[in-house]
Design a protein around this motif. Structure first.
Motif, PDB file in Angstrom:
ATOM      1  N   THR A  69       0.844  -1.207   0.000  1.00  0.00           N
ATOM      2  CA  THR A  69       0.000   0.000   0.000  1.00  0.00           C
ATOM      3  C   THR A  69       0.877   1.253   0.000  1.00  0.00           C
ATOM      4  OG1 THR A  69      -1.482  -1.326   1.397  1.00  0.00           O
ATOM      5  CG2 THR A  69      -2.176   0.891   0.920  1.00  0.00           C
ATOM      6  N   VAL A  70       1.938   1.214  -0.782  1.00  0.00           N
ATOM      7  CA  VAL A  70       2.858   2.353  -0.889  1.00  0.00           C
ATOM      8  C   VAL A  70       2.322   3.322  -1.944  1.00  0.00           C
ATOM      9  CG1 VAL A  70       5.236   3.066  -1.304  1.00  0.00           C
ATOM     10  CG2 VAL A  70       4.771   0.833  -0.274  1.00  0.00           C
ATOM     11  N   MET A  71       2.264   4.600  -1.587  1.00  0.00           N
ATOM     12  CA  MET A  71       1.625   5.593  -2.449  1.00  0.00           C
ATOM     13  C   MET A  71       2.523   6.763  -2.835  1.00  0.00           C
ATOM     14  SD  MET A  71      -1.394   4.187  -2.618  1.00  0.00           S
ATOM     15  CE  MET A  71      -2.477   5.461  -3.266  1.00  0.00           C
ATOM     16  N   THR A  72       3.596   7.024  -2.081  1.00  0.00           N
ATOM     17  CA  THR A  72       4.394   8.236  -2.327  1.00  0.00           C
ATOM     18  C   THR A  72       5.890   7.941  -2.308  1.00  0.00           C
ATOM     19  OG1 THR A  72       4.645   8.863   0.007  1.00  0.00           O
ATOM     20  CG2 THR A  72       2.622   9.582  -1.109  1.00  0.00           C
ATOM     21  N   ALA A  73       6.647   8.835  -2.931  1.00  0.00           N
ATOM     22  CA  ALA A  73       8.105   8.717  -2.932  1.00  0.00           C
ATOM     23  C   ALA A  73       8.666   8.863  -1.518  1.00  0.00           C
ATOM     24  CB  ALA A  73       8.711   9.771  -3.858  1.00  0.00           C
ATOM     25  N   ALA A  74       8.053   9.721  -0.702  1.00  0.00           N
ATOM     26  CA  ALA A  74       8.517   9.884   0.676  1.00  0.00           C
ATOM     27  C   ALA A  74       8.406   8.575   1.435  1.00  0.00           C
ATOM     28  CB  ALA A  74       7.712  10.978   1.378  1.00  0.00           C
ATOM     29  N   GLN A  75       7.339   7.823   1.200  1.00  0.00           N
ATOM     30  CA  GLN A  75       7.190   6.523   1.853  1.00  0.00           C
ATOM     31  C   GLN A  75       8.263   5.559   1.387  1.00  0.00           C
ATOM     32  OE1 GLN A  75       3.127   5.724   0.706  1.00  0.00           O
ATOM     33  NE2 GLN A  75       2.290   6.480   2.649  1.00  0.00           N
ATOM     34  N   VAL A  76       8.589   5.598   0.113  1.00  0.00           N
ATOM     35  CA  VAL A  76       9.658   4.734  -0.407  1.00  0.00           C
ATOM     36  C   VAL A  76      10.959   5.020   0.330  1.00  0.00           C
ATOM     37  CG1 VAL A  76      11.072   4.191  -2.434  1.00  0.00           C
ATOM     38  CG2 VAL A  76       8.595   4.476  -2.683  1.00  0.00           C
ATOM     39  N   SER A  77      11.268   6.273   0.530  1.00  0.00           N
ATOM     40  CA  SER A  77      12.501   6.643   1.240  1.00  0.00           C
ATOM     41  C   SER A  77      12.492   6.130   2.675  1.00  0.00           C
ATOM     42  CB  SER A  77      12.671   8.167   1.220  1.00  0.00           C
ATOM     43  OG  SER A  77      12.858   8.640  -0.102  1.00  0.00           O
ATOM     44  N   GLU A  78      11.342   6.220   3.330  1.00  0.00           N
ATOM     45  CA  GLU A  78      11.233   5.710   4.701  1.00  0.00           C
ATOM     46  C   GLU A  78      11.443   4.201   4.749  1.00  0.00           C
ATOM     47  OE1 GLU A  78       8.282   7.849   7.585  1.00  0.00           O
ATOM     48  OE2 GLU A  78       7.234   7.511   5.698  1.00  0.00           O
ATOM     49  N   ILE A  79      10.871   3.501   3.801  1.00  0.00           N
ATOM     50  CA  ILE A  79      11.007   2.044   3.745  1.00  0.00           C
ATOM     51  C   ILE A  79      12.474   1.666   3.574  1.00  0.00           C
ATOM     52  CG2 ILE A  79      10.434  -0.012   2.376  1.00  0.00           C
ATOM     53  CD1 ILE A  79       7.832   1.709   1.563  1.00  0.00           C
ATOM     54  N   ALA A  80      13.132   2.315   2.635  1.00  0.00           N
ATOM     55  CA  ALA A  80      14.544   2.018   2.382  1.00  0.00           C
ATOM     56  C   ALA A  80      15.395   2.315   3.609  1.00  0.00           C
ATOM     57  CB  ALA A  80      15.029   2.821   1.176  1.00  0.00           C
ATOM     58  N   ALA A  81      15.129   3.426   4.279  1.00  0.00           N
ATOM     59  CA  ALA A  81      15.897   3.805   5.462  1.00  0.00           C
ATOM     60  C   ALA A  81      15.713   2.800   6.600  1.00  0.00           C
ATOM     61  CB  ALA A  81      15.497   5.203   5.924  1.00  0.00           C
ATOM     62  N   ALA A  82      14.540   2.161   6.633  1.00  0.00           N
ATOM     63  CA  ALA A  82      14.258   1.181   7.692  1.00  0.00           C
ATOM     64  C   ALA A  82      14.828  -0.200   7.381  1.00  0.00           C
ATOM     65  CB  ALA A  82      12.749   1.071   7.899  1.00  0.00           C
ATOM     66  N   GLY A  83      15.393  -0.358   6.200  1.00  0.00           N
ATOM     67  CA  GLY A  83      15.959  -1.652   5.824  1.00  0.00           C
ATOM     68  C   GLY A  83      15.036  -2.488   4.964  1.00  0.00           C
TER      69      GLY A  83
END
Length: 206
Positions: A69-83
């Motif tokens: 349920t990923v909708m934005t680029a900001a969320q993608v960055s958060e996911i990547a930062a969390a591993g």
């Protein structure tokens, strides 16, 4: 590891909608022990980034952990930062796929039509999520695979269970997103483990 390699280990993707951070490791461990190694935490769950962080840290290379349920680029960055290493979307967003690839994530975006499928593959999608699968059929999947590039991995999502995966598998599904028939919010790890074992057995004709 490529997404197809993870799916070759086990083609079931656990969709853990409603998972809390405190449940993340025990539920994830139950799934991994049963052989399900692709773990998706939808972002409309409680504190999903923290759950992803805990599972990514705990499992390392033993599981592919990511977000749905990923909708934005900001969320993608958060996911990547969390591993997290996997992006799953409910919709066909080629720009989001391109951005996810720049962050090193594997991408399995949602689609329903050939037009959407080809656009997502051109953007770099590693697999396609056929959603909602309840509105399609194994015959639709077979027709879609006939025109997509050979080897394209398509995963039906929606309504998948031990009882329904057989015809989809026969039609060429590379994997399956499994949600409520595997995990519901608050389920104890032991219950999830039992359902996971049943699904893995069904997958192998047990």
């Amino acid at each position: 590891m490529a997404l197809k390699e993870w799916l070759a280990r086990c083609p079931l993707v656990a969709i853990l909608r409603g998972l809390t951070p405190d449940e993340a490791v025990p539920v994830g461990q139950a799934l991994v022990d049963a052989g399900i190694v692709v773990l998706e935490v939808p972002l409309n769950s409680p504190e999903p980034i923290e759950s992803i962080r805990r599972m990514a840290r705990h499992f390392g290379g033993r599981a592919l952990v990511g977000a749905g349920t990923v909708m934005t680029a900001a969320q993608v960055s958060e996911i990547a930062a969390a591993g997290g290493r996997l992006l799953v979307t409910p919709h066909a967003d080629a720009e989001l796929v391109r951005f996810a690839k720049t962050r090193g994530l594997l991408a399995a975006p949602g689609c329903f039509t050939p037009t959407e499928a080809f656009a997502l593959l051109a953007a770099g999608a590693d697999a396609l999520k056929l959603f909602p699968a309840e509105a399609a059929s194994p015959a639709v999947l077979r027709s879609l695979l006939a025109v997509l590039p050979k080897g394209t991995a398509v995963l039906p999502v929606g309504g998948m269970s031990a009882e329904t995966i057989g015809p989809w598998r026969a039609a060429g599904a590379a994997g399956f997103g499994i949600g409520s028939s595997l995990y519901k919010p608050g389920d104890p790890a032991a219950a999830v483990a039992a359902r996971a074992r049943a699904l893995v057995e069904a997958l192998h004709g047990g």
